[in-house]
Motif scaffolding. Structure first.
Motif, PDB file in Angstrom:
ATOM      1  N   VAL A  78     -33.559 119.184 -41.453  1.00 16.83           N
ATOM      2  CA  VAL A  78     -32.299 118.463 -41.898  1.00 16.83           C
ATOM      3  C   VAL A  78     -31.495 118.744 -40.644  1.00 16.83           C
ATOM      4  O   VAL A  78     -30.525 117.127 -40.430  1.00 16.83           O
ATOM      5  CB  VAL A  78     -31.729 119.119 -42.703  1.00 16.83           C
TER       6      VAL A  78
ATOM      7  N   ARG B 168     -29.549 111.418 -38.335  1.00 12.89           N
ATOM      8  CA  ARG B 168     -29.254 110.597 -39.179  1.00 12.89           C
ATOM      9  C   ARG B 168     -30.177 110.279 -39.932  1.00 12.89           C
ATOM     10  O   ARG B 168     -30.168 109.150 -40.878  1.00 12.89           O
ATOM     11  CB  ARG B 168     -29.826 109.302 -38.313  1.00 12.89           C
TER      12      ARG B 168
ATOM     13  N   ASP C 107     -30.951 110.533 -43.944  1.00 13.70           N
ATOM     14  CA  ASP C 107     -30.775 111.390 -45.290  1.00 13.70           C
ATOM     15  C   ASP C 107     -31.381 112.747 -45.784  1.00 13.70           C
ATOM     16  O   ASP C 107     -32.754 112.965 -45.764  1.00 13.70           O
ATOM     17  CB  ASP C 107     -30.614 110.684 -46.094  1.00 13.70           C
TER      18      ASP C 107
ATOM     19  N   ARG D  24     -33.987 112.589 -48.566  1.00 17.35           N
ATOM     20  CA  ARG D  24     -35.420 111.045 -47.390  1.00 17.35           C
ATOM     21  C   ARG D  24     -36.193 112.322 -46.898  1.00 17.35           C
ATOM     22  O   ARG D  24     -37.423 112.302 -46.846  1.00 17.35           O
ATOM     23  CB  ARG D  24     -35.025 110.757 -46.605  1.00 17.35           C
TER      24      ARG D  24
END
Length: 309
Positions: free
Chosen positions: A36, A41, A43, A46
Protein backbone atom coordinates in the motif's frame (compact mmCIF):
# COMPACT_ATOMS: atom_id res chain seq x y z
CA UNK A 1 27.00 -11.14 -13.61
CA UNK A 2 24.23 -12.79 -11.60
CA UNK A 3 21.32 -14.06 -13.63
CA UNK A 4 17.98 -12.45 -12.88
CA UNK A 5 15.68 -14.78 -10.96
CA UNK A 6 12.95 -16.08 -13.31
CA UNK A 7 9.44 -14.84 -12.60
CA UNK A 8 7.00 -17.37 -11.13
CA UNK A 9 4.20 -15.79 -13.19
CA UNK A 10 3.90 -16.23 -16.97
CA UNK A 11 3.62 -13.31 -19.37
CA UNK A 12 0.21 -11.76 -19.84
CA UNK A 13 -0.63 -10.12 -23.17
CA UNK A 14 3.06 -10.40 -24.04
CA UNK A 15 4.07 -8.52 -20.88
CA UNK A 16 6.32 -9.74 -18.10
CA UNK A 17 5.02 -9.35 -14.53
CA UNK A 18 6.24 -6.49 -12.36
CA UNK A 19 8.96 -7.55 -9.90
CA UNK A 20 9.43 -5.73 -6.58
CA UNK A 21 12.14 -6.28 -3.99
CA UNK A 22 11.24 -5.43 -0.42
CA UNK A 23 13.62 -3.31 1.69
CA UNK A 24 16.12 -4.92 4.04
CA UNK A 25 14.14 -3.58 7.00
CA UNK A 26 11.02 -1.53 7.70
CA UNK A 27 8.11 -0.85 10.04
CA UNK A 28 5.46 -2.83 8.14
CA UNK A 29 3.74 -5.74 9.87
CA UNK A 30 2.35 -7.29 6.67
CA UNK A 31 3.24 -7.40 2.99
CA UNK A 32 -0.08 -5.70 2.32
CA UNK A 33 0.94 -2.68 4.42
CA UNK A 34 4.22 -2.42 2.53
CA UNK A 35 2.55 -2.69 -0.89
CA UNK A 36 0.00 0.00 0.00
CA UNK A 37 2.85 2.39 0.81
CA UNK A 38 5.02 1.19 -2.10
CA UNK A 39 2.26 1.58 -4.71
CA UNK A 40 0.57 4.91 -3.89
CA UNK A 41 -1.16 5.11 -7.28
CA UNK A 42 -3.02 1.85 -6.67
CA UNK A 43 -6.11 1.98 -4.46
CA UNK A 44 -5.50 0.07 -1.20
CA UNK A 45 -8.73 -1.81 -1.76
CA UNK A 46 -7.46 -2.99 -5.13
CA UNK A 47 -4.24 -4.29 -3.55
CA UNK A 48 -6.28 -6.29 -1.03
CA UNK A 49 -8.49 -7.60 -3.84
CA UNK A 50 -5.42 -8.74 -5.82
CA UNK A 51 -4.11 -10.55 -2.74
CA UNK A 52 -7.46 -12.31 -2.23
CA UNK A 53 -7.45 -13.30 -5.92
CA UNK A 54 -3.91 -14.74 -5.49
CA UNK A 55 -2.54 -12.38 -8.13
CA UNK A 56 0.48 -11.28 -6.06
CA UNK A 57 3.01 -14.06 -5.60
CA UNK A 58 6.33 -14.65 -3.88
CA UNK A 59 8.84 -17.43 -4.30
CA UNK A 60 6.64 -19.81 -2.32
CA UNK A 61 3.40 -18.99 -4.13
CA UNK A 62 0.54 -16.51 -3.72
CA UNK A 63 0.66 -14.12 -0.76
CA UNK A 64 -2.18 -14.17 1.73
CA UNK A 65 -3.88 -10.92 2.72
CA UNK A 66 -2.26 -11.14 6.16
CA UNK A 67 1.12 -12.47 5.00
CA UNK A 68 3.85 -11.06 7.29
CA UNK A 69 6.36 -8.60 5.88
CA UNK A 70 9.52 -10.38 4.71
CA UNK A 71 12.58 -8.16 4.23
CA UNK A 72 14.84 -8.52 1.17
CA UNK A 73 12.32 -10.71 -0.64
CA UNK A 74 10.72 -10.56 -4.07
CA UNK A 75 7.10 -10.36 -5.16
CA UNK A 76 5.61 -10.46 -8.64
CA UNK A 77 2.27 -9.31 -10.05
CA UNK A 78 0.66 -8.01 -13.23
CA UNK A 79 -0.55 -4.42 -13.17
CA UNK A 80 -4.10 -3.63 -14.22
CA UNK A 81 -4.04 -2.58 -17.85
CA UNK A 82 -5.31 0.85 -18.91
CA UNK A 83 -8.15 1.13 -21.39
CA UNK A 84 -6.52 1.71 -24.76
CA UNK A 85 -7.69 2.94 -28.12
CA UNK A 86 -6.88 0.26 -30.75
CA UNK A 87 -4.39 1.49 -33.34
CA UNK A 88 -5.93 0.46 -36.69
CA UNK A 89 -2.67 -0.12 -38.56
CA UNK A 90 -0.57 -3.25 -39.06
CA UNK A 91 3.14 -3.79 -38.44
CA UNK A 92 5.07 -4.82 -41.55
CA UNK A 93 7.82 -7.46 -41.28
CA UNK A 94 10.89 -6.33 -43.24
CA UNK A 95 13.39 -8.99 -42.08
CA UNK A 96 13.50 -11.90 -39.65
CA UNK A 97 16.24 -14.34 -38.73
CA UNK A 98 17.39 -16.18 -35.62
CA UNK A 99 19.01 -13.05 -34.16
CA UNK A 100 17.02 -9.98 -35.18
CA UNK A 101 13.64 -8.80 -36.38
CA UNK A 102 13.26 -5.60 -38.42
CA UNK A 103 9.77 -4.16 -38.79
CA UNK A 104 7.93 -1.25 -40.35
CA UNK A 105 6.18 0.40 -37.39
CA UNK A 106 3.08 2.39 -38.33
CA UNK A 107 2.27 5.88 -37.13
CA UNK A 108 0.53 6.14 -33.72
CA UNK A 109 1.90 2.84 -32.38
CA UNK A 110 4.38 3.15 -29.50
CA UNK A 111 7.51 0.99 -29.63
CA UNK A 112 7.34 -0.27 -26.04
CA UNK A 113 4.81 -0.15 -23.19
CA UNK A 114 4.71 3.18 -21.42
CA UNK A 115 2.02 5.18 -19.66
CA UNK A 116 -1.32 4.85 -21.44
CA UNK A 117 0.11 2.61 -24.17
CA UNK A 118 0.69 -0.99 -23.14
CA UNK A 119 -1.00 -3.66 -25.25
CA UNK A 120 -1.22 -1.29 -28.23
CA UNK A 121 2.56 -1.22 -28.69
CA UNK A 122 4.86 -2.78 -31.25
CA UNK A 123 6.70 -4.93 -28.70
CA UNK A 124 3.58 -6.50 -27.19
CA UNK A 125 1.91 -7.05 -30.55
CA UNK A 126 5.00 -8.73 -32.00
CA UNK A 127 5.63 -10.95 -28.97
CA UNK A 128 2.09 -12.25 -29.26
CA UNK A 129 1.83 -12.42 -33.05
CA UNK A 130 5.18 -14.15 -33.65
CA UNK A 131 5.29 -16.17 -30.42
CA UNK A 132 8.56 -14.51 -29.38
CA UNK A 133 8.11 -13.91 -25.63
CA UNK A 134 11.71 -12.73 -25.12
CA UNK A 135 11.75 -10.23 -27.99
CA UNK A 136 13.26 -6.86 -27.02
CA UNK A 137 13.90 -3.55 -28.87
CA UNK A 138 17.44 -2.50 -29.76
CA UNK A 139 16.27 1.13 -29.98
CA UNK A 140 13.04 3.14 -30.01
CA UNK A 141 11.02 5.19 -32.42
CA UNK A 142 8.55 7.88 -31.35
CA UNK A 143 4.91 6.78 -31.28
CA UNK A 144 3.95 9.25 -34.02
CA UNK A 145 6.90 8.41 -36.28
CA UNK A 146 6.63 5.54 -38.74
CA UNK A 147 9.34 3.31 -40.12
CA UNK A 148 12.08 0.87 -39.25
CA UNK A 149 12.63 -0.55 -35.77
CA UNK A 150 15.10 -3.33 -34.98
CA UNK A 151 14.24 -5.92 -32.33
CA UNK A 152 16.51 -8.58 -30.86
CA UNK A 153 15.20 -12.17 -30.82
CA UNK A 154 17.71 -13.79 -28.46
CA UNK A 155 18.15 -12.16 -25.03
CA UNK A 156 21.86 -12.94 -24.85
CA UNK A 157 22.45 -10.73 -27.93
CA UNK A 158 20.42 -7.75 -26.73
CA UNK A 159 23.36 -5.81 -25.32
CA UNK A 160 25.44 -6.09 -28.47
CA UNK A 161 22.75 -4.58 -30.67
CA UNK A 162 21.69 -1.95 -28.14
CA UNK A 163 25.33 -0.87 -27.73
CA UNK A 164 25.59 -0.49 -31.50
CA UNK A 165 22.82 2.10 -31.43
CA UNK A 166 24.12 3.77 -28.27
CA UNK A 167 27.58 4.20 -29.79
CA UNK A 168 26.15 5.67 -33.03
CA UNK A 169 27.42 2.84 -35.20
CA UNK A 170 24.11 2.70 -37.07
CA UNK A 171 23.58 4.94 -40.10
CA UNK A 172 19.98 6.14 -40.11
CA UNK A 173 18.10 7.94 -42.85
CA UNK A 174 14.69 9.54 -42.43
CA UNK A 175 12.28 11.14 -44.86
CA UNK A 176 9.93 13.99 -44.06
CA UNK A 177 7.32 16.04 -45.87
CA UNK A 178 7.40 19.72 -44.94
CA UNK A 179 6.77 23.13 -46.54
CA UNK A 180 9.04 24.20 -49.40
CA UNK A 181 10.99 27.41 -48.89
CA UNK A 182 12.72 28.76 -52.02
CA UNK A 183 14.96 30.99 -49.88
CA UNK A 184 16.29 28.11 -47.76
CA UNK A 185 19.73 26.97 -48.88
CA UNK A 186 20.01 23.20 -48.86
CA UNK A 187 21.68 20.84 -48.25
CA UNK A 188 22.90 22.02 -44.86
CA UNK A 189 23.89 20.64 -41.49
CA UNK A 190 21.89 21.90 -38.51
CA UNK A 191 23.55 21.90 -35.07
CA UNK A 192 21.98 23.00 -31.80
CA UNK A 193 21.73 22.20 -28.12
CA UNK A 194 18.51 20.35 -27.27
CA UNK A 195 17.17 19.91 -23.74
CA UNK A 196 14.37 17.51 -22.71
CA UNK A 197 13.15 17.77 -19.13
CA UNK A 198 11.51 14.84 -17.37
CA UNK A 199 7.75 15.32 -17.17
CA UNK A 200 7.71 17.97 -19.92
CA UNK A 201 6.37 16.61 -23.21
CA UNK A 202 8.26 18.98 -25.52
CA UNK A 203 11.99 19.39 -25.93
CA UNK A 204 13.52 22.79 -26.66
CA UNK A 205 16.71 24.38 -27.94
CA UNK A 206 18.97 26.49 -25.71
CA UNK A 207 22.23 28.39 -26.23
CA UNK A 208 25.38 26.41 -25.62
CA UNK A 209 27.58 23.64 -26.98
CA UNK A 210 25.64 21.71 -29.66
CA UNK A 211 24.59 18.18 -28.73
CA UNK A 212 22.36 17.52 -31.76
CA UNK A 213 23.32 17.41 -35.44
CA UNK A 214 21.20 16.72 -38.54
CA UNK A 215 22.02 16.77 -42.26
CA UNK A 216 19.03 18.12 -44.22
CA UNK A 217 18.60 17.67 -48.00
CA UNK A 218 15.73 18.51 -50.34
CA UNK A 219 14.94 15.48 -52.52
CA UNK A 220 11.92 16.73 -54.44
CA UNK A 221 9.39 19.53 -54.62
CA UNK A 222 5.67 19.40 -55.36
CA UNK A 223 4.07 22.81 -55.23
CA UNK A 224 4.28 24.20 -51.71
CA UNK A 225 5.66 20.97 -50.24
CA UNK A 226 9.06 19.35 -50.26
CA UNK A 227 10.29 15.84 -49.55
CA UNK A 228 13.40 15.94 -47.40
CA UNK A 229 16.09 13.44 -46.51
CA UNK A 230 17.31 13.73 -42.92
CA UNK A 231 20.49 12.12 -41.63
CA UNK A 232 20.78 12.49 -37.84
CA UNK A 233 24.31 12.19 -36.51
CA UNK A 234 22.94 12.25 -32.96
CA UNK A 235 19.74 10.96 -31.38
CA UNK A 236 18.24 13.62 -29.13
CA UNK A 237 14.53 13.53 -28.31
CA UNK A 238 12.46 15.15 -31.09
CA UNK A 239 15.67 16.26 -32.79
CA UNK A 240 14.43 16.06 -36.39
CA UNK A 241 11.16 17.81 -35.61
CA UNK A 242 12.91 20.62 -33.74
CA UNK A 243 15.54 21.14 -36.41
CA UNK A 244 13.04 21.39 -39.26
CA UNK A 245 10.77 23.68 -37.26
CA UNK A 246 13.81 25.83 -36.53
CA UNK A 247 14.43 26.14 -40.28
CA UNK A 248 10.88 27.40 -40.77
CA UNK A 249 9.69 24.16 -42.37
CA UNK A 250 7.85 22.23 -39.62
CA UNK A 251 6.98 18.67 -40.58
CA UNK A 252 3.43 18.20 -41.87
CA UNK A 253 1.20 16.83 -39.11
CA UNK A 254 3.48 17.90 -36.24
CA UNK A 255 1.34 18.69 -33.20
CA UNK A 256 4.34 19.68 -31.05
CA UNK A 257 6.51 22.05 -33.08
CA UNK A 258 6.51 24.95 -33.48
CA UNK A 259 3.20 25.06 -31.52
CA UNK A 260 1.62 22.50 -29.21
CA UNK A 261 -1.83 21.23 -30.19
CA UNK A 262 -3.83 18.67 -28.22
CA UNK A 263 -4.98 15.73 -30.35
CA UNK A 264 -7.29 12.97 -29.05
CA UNK A 265 -5.71 9.50 -28.93
CA UNK A 266 -8.41 8.16 -31.25
CA UNK A 267 -7.71 10.76 -33.95
CA UNK A 268 -5.61 9.07 -36.65
CA UNK A 269 -6.44 11.55 -39.40
CA UNK A 270 -3.21 13.56 -39.57
CA UNK A 271 -0.11 11.41 -38.99
CA UNK A 272 3.24 13.10 -38.59
CA UNK A 273 4.89 12.94 -42.00
CA UNK A 274 8.16 11.50 -40.75
CA UNK A 275 9.47 8.07 -41.74
CA UNK A 276 12.54 6.12 -40.60
CA UNK A 277 13.55 5.05 -44.11
CA UNK A 278 16.83 3.11 -43.81
CA UNK A 279 19.09 1.40 -41.26
CA UNK A 280 22.68 0.47 -42.15
CA UNK A 281 25.28 -1.13 -39.88
CA UNK A 282 27.93 -3.78 -39.49
CA UNK A 283 26.26 -6.65 -37.70
CA UNK A 284 27.92 -7.02 -34.27
CA UNK A 285 27.29 -10.79 -34.28
CA UNK A 286 27.93 -11.96 -37.85
CA UNK A 287 30.20 -9.12 -39.00
CA UNK A 288 28.24 -8.71 -42.26
CA UNK A 289 27.13 -5.39 -43.67
CA UNK A 290 23.39 -4.91 -43.27
CA UNK A 291 20.96 -2.50 -44.91
CA UNK A 292 17.22 -2.40 -44.41
CA UNK A 293 14.73 -0.19 -46.26
CA UNK A 294 11.23 0.74 -45.19
CA UNK A 295 8.43 -0.29 -47.52
CA UNK A 296 6.09 2.38 -46.17
CA UNK A 297 5.14 5.65 -47.83
CA UNK A 298 4.16 9.01 -46.39
CA UNK A 299 0.52 9.92 -46.96
CA UNK A 300 1.30 13.51 -47.95
CA UNK A 301 3.68 12.26 -50.64
CA UNK A 302 2.05 9.46 -52.66
CA UNK A 303 4.48 7.60 -54.88
CA UNK A 304 2.49 8.36 -58.03
CA UNK A 305 1.73 11.97 -57.14
CA UNK A 306 2.36 14.87 -59.54
CA UNK A 307 5.82 16.39 -59.53
CA UNK A 308 6.09 20.04 -58.63
CA UNK A 309 7.93 22.68 -60.54
Amino acid sequence: MRRRRPAPLPQRHGLDPVRLRTPDEGPWRTMREHLVERLPRVDPGRIEEMLREERIVGLDGPLAVDAPFVPASFVWFHRDLPEEVPVPFEIGIVHRDDDILVVDKPHFLATIPRGRHVVETALVRLRHRLDLPQLSPAHRLDRVTAGLVLFVVRPELRGRYQTMFRDRRVRKTYEAVAPYRPDLELPRTVRSRIVKERGVIRAYEVPGEPNAETRVELLERRGDLGRYRLRPLTGRTHQLRLHLAGLGIPIVGDDFYPDLHETPLDDFSSPLQLLARTLEFTDPVSGEERRFDSRSALRAWPENGPAGG
